[in-house]
Design a protein around this motif. Structure first.
Motif, PDB file in Angstrom:
ATOM      1  N   PHE A   1      35.156  35.915  30.362  1.00  0.00           N
ATOM      2  CA  PHE A   1      34.342  35.275  31.412  1.00  0.00           C
ATOM      3  C   PHE A   1      33.816  33.898  30.999  1.00  0.00           C
ATOM      4  O   PHE A   1      33.361  33.132  31.844  1.00  0.00           O
ATOM      5  CB  PHE A   1      33.121  36.152  31.749  1.00  0.00           C
ATOM      6  CG  PHE A   1      33.446  37.426  32.480  1.00  0.00           C
ATOM      7  CD1 PHE A   1      34.642  37.571  33.187  1.00  0.00           C
ATOM      8  CD2 PHE A   1      32.541  38.487  32.494  1.00  0.00           C
ATOM      9  CE1 PHE A   1      34.928  38.742  33.865  1.00  0.00           C
ATOM     10  CE2 PHE A   1      32.824  39.667  33.181  1.00  0.00           C
ATOM     11  CZ  PHE A   1      34.019  39.789  33.865  1.00  0.00           C
TER      12      PHE A   1
ATOM     13  N   ARG B   1      38.097  30.621  30.682  1.00  0.00           N
ATOM     14  CA  ARG B   1      38.585  30.396  32.048  1.00  0.00           C
ATOM     15  C   ARG B   1      39.376  29.099  32.113  1.00  0.00           C
ATOM     16  O   ARG B   1      40.436  29.037  32.748  1.00  0.00           O
ATOM     17  CB  ARG B   1      37.406  30.386  33.023  1.00  0.00           C
ATOM     18  CG  ARG B   1      36.840  31.806  33.184  1.00  0.00           C
ATOM     19  CD  ARG B   1      35.460  31.834  33.754  1.00  0.00           C
ATOM     20  NE  ARG B   1      35.369  31.232  35.060  1.00  0.00           N
ATOM     21  CZ  ARG B   1      34.218  30.894  35.646  1.00  0.00           C
ATOM     22  NH1 ARG B   1      33.075  31.097  35.007  1.00  0.00           N
ATOM     23  NH2 ARG B   1      34.199  30.391  36.846  1.00  0.00           N
ATOM     24  N   LYS B   2      38.889  28.071  31.416  1.00  0.00           N
ATOM     25  CA  LYS B   2      39.601  26.784  31.388  1.00  0.00           C
ATOM     26  C   LYS B   2      40.955  26.934  30.693  1.00  0.00           C
ATOM     27  O   LYS B   2      41.952  26.357  31.120  1.00  0.00           O
ATOM     28  CB  LYS B   2      38.770  25.746  30.634  1.00  0.00           C
ATOM     29  CG  LYS B   2      37.701  25.069  31.445  1.00  0.00           C
ATOM     30  CD  LYS B   2      37.271  23.823  30.665  1.00  0.00           C
ATOM     31  CE  LYS B   2      35.853  23.443  30.921  1.00  0.00           C
ATOM     32  NZ  LYS B   2      35.262  22.672  29.818  1.00  0.00           N
TER      33      LYS B   2
ATOM     34  N   ILE C   1      34.561  34.911  40.021  1.00  0.00           N
ATOM     35  CA  ILE C   1      34.745  35.114  38.574  1.00  0.00           C
ATOM     36  C   ILE C   1      35.812  36.193  38.345  1.00  0.00           C
ATOM     37  O   ILE C   1      36.559  36.163  37.363  1.00  0.00           O
ATOM     38  CB  ILE C   1      33.405  35.472  37.875  1.00  0.00           C
ATOM     39  CG1 ILE C   1      33.383  34.905  36.474  1.00  0.00           C
ATOM     40  CG2 ILE C   1      33.142  36.949  37.822  1.00  0.00           C
ATOM     41  CD1 ILE C   1      32.074  35.083  35.738  1.00  0.00           C
TER      42      ILE C   1
ATOM     43  N   GLU D   1      39.439  34.383  40.226  1.00  0.00           N
ATOM     44  CA  GLU D   1      40.031  33.152  39.672  1.00  0.00           C
ATOM     45  C   GLU D   1      41.096  33.410  38.581  1.00  0.00           C
ATOM     46  O   GLU D   1      42.220  32.884  38.702  1.00  0.00           O
ATOM     47  CB  GLU D   1      38.865  32.310  39.126  1.00  0.00           C
ATOM     48  CG  GLU D   1      39.193  30.917  38.724  1.00  0.00           C
ATOM     49  CD  GLU D   1      37.984  30.287  38.040  1.00  0.00           C
ATOM     50  OE1 GLU D   1      37.230  29.582  38.713  1.00  0.00           O
ATOM     51  OE2 GLU D   1      37.802  30.529  36.819  1.00  0.00           O
ATOM     52  N   PRO D   2      40.810  34.233  37.563  1.00  0.00           N
ATOM     53  CA  PRO D   2      41.848  34.478  36.553  1.00  0.00           C
ATOM     54  C   PRO D   2      43.075  35.174  37.143  1.00  0.00           C
ATOM     55  O   PRO D   2      44.205  34.889  36.752  1.00  0.00           O
ATOM     56  CB  PRO D   2      41.160  35.399  35.540  1.00  0.00           C
ATOM     57  CG  PRO D   2      39.711  35.294  35.820  1.00  0.00           C
ATOM     58  CD  PRO D   2      39.566  34.948  37.256  1.00  0.00           C
TER      59      PRO D   2
END
Ligand code: GUN
Length: 280
Positions: free
Chosen positions: A118, A123-124, A165, A168-169
């Motif tokens: 997380f 995430r980036k 959250i 997105e992945p």
């Protein structure tokens, strides 16, 4: 006919592999679990994760806080754990009681110990196609899709959810697999028409039996990520009449849940490897 995607069976295989990997290690991987408040679902999930982790030989310690604790106290504890060589993974069970700053708490972790994937750095990294630690739920849903053996190229996915959250992945991993995915909130106007157009429908809204057969494309792959109590029984977001209508269904219970627990263990092992490589 709807083929049921059995997450429990897939989970067993990963559990066995994790156990084998830990048995071959000189020192066990370590996991710190941070549980804040008295949310009964969170307590249950934490217990399931701790039991599975201990069973494969992971050292687990729990840091429990009352909902009267402060963000600063928890951040300080995370900083302390960041410095320890015997703890490789930190899991902060969400959601936190209202007055806690979730972003500050997740951001306090060493990204290499963030076994939920997380942290903004993780995430980036996923968006940049240099994944470090990927959220277990996203890994679990991709594994279930793979288990359907449906060719993914040319398909489209819709994710109905409450949380970006979470989405997105998953959107990134689906895109990498050639599947454009759209995230939509539950209260979107014309929801049924949008979900009915999806070849792959992923639902995580926390609303019992909300997605009914008329909202699902016949032959679609449906992955249910809901966990709701209905008359004391755990049920998903997908209604029973989707069975017999969809092509594939990952059910609740026995679908994404058990598999997600196992991918968390996988991430703890991976985190240990990353940290050991860094120390070399
Ligand atoms: N709460 C609901 N799902 C999750 C998860 O995957 N990780 C954490 N830490 N908390 C959750």
């Amino acid at each position: 006919m709807t083929e049921i995607l059995n997450g429990k069976v897939l989970a067993k295989t990963i559990h066995g592999k994790a156990k084998q990997r830990v048995e071959g290690m000189e020192f066990p991987p370590g996991l710190a679990v941070i549980l804040i408040g008295k949310n009964s679902a969170s307590r249950l999930y934490v217990k399931l994760k701790e039991t599975a982790a201990r069973d494969v030989g992971i050292y687990v310690e729990r840091h429990a806080y009352s909902s009267k604790a402060t963000t600063e106290e928890v951040v300080e504890k995370i900083h302390e754990i960041n410095e320890r060589n015997d703890i490789h993974g930190i899991l902060v069970q969400l959601p936190l009681p209202k007055h806690f700053d979730t972003n500050a708490i997740i951001g306090a972790m060493n990204p290499n110990k963030d076994v939920d994937g997380f942290h903004i750095e993780n995430r980036k990294a996923l968006i940049a196609h240099t994944p470090n630690i990927v959220p277990p739920i996203a890994l679990s849903l991709m594994r279930l899709l793979q288990a359907s053996h449906v060719p993914l190229k040319g398909k489209t996915a819709v994710i109905v959810g409450n949380s970006t959250i979470f989405a997105e992945p998953l959107i990134e991993l689906l895109r990498d697999a050639g599947v454009p995915a759209t995230f939509i909130p539950k209260h979107t106007e014309g929801l049924a028409a949008i979900t009915r157009a999806a070849d792959i429908l992923i639902v995580a809204i926390g609303s019992a039996h909300c997605i009914t057969a008329d909202m699902v494309k016949p032959s679609a792959v449906v992955l249910d990520v809901g966990a709701n109590k209905l008359n004391g029984v755990t049920v998903g977001d997908v209604a029973p009449n989707v069975i017999g209508h969809a092509g594939f269904l990952s059910p609740v219970p026995g679908g994404a849940g058990p598999l997600t627990v196992e991918y968390l263990l996988f991430n703890v092992i991976k985190a240990k490897e990353i940290q050991e490589r860094e120390r070399e």
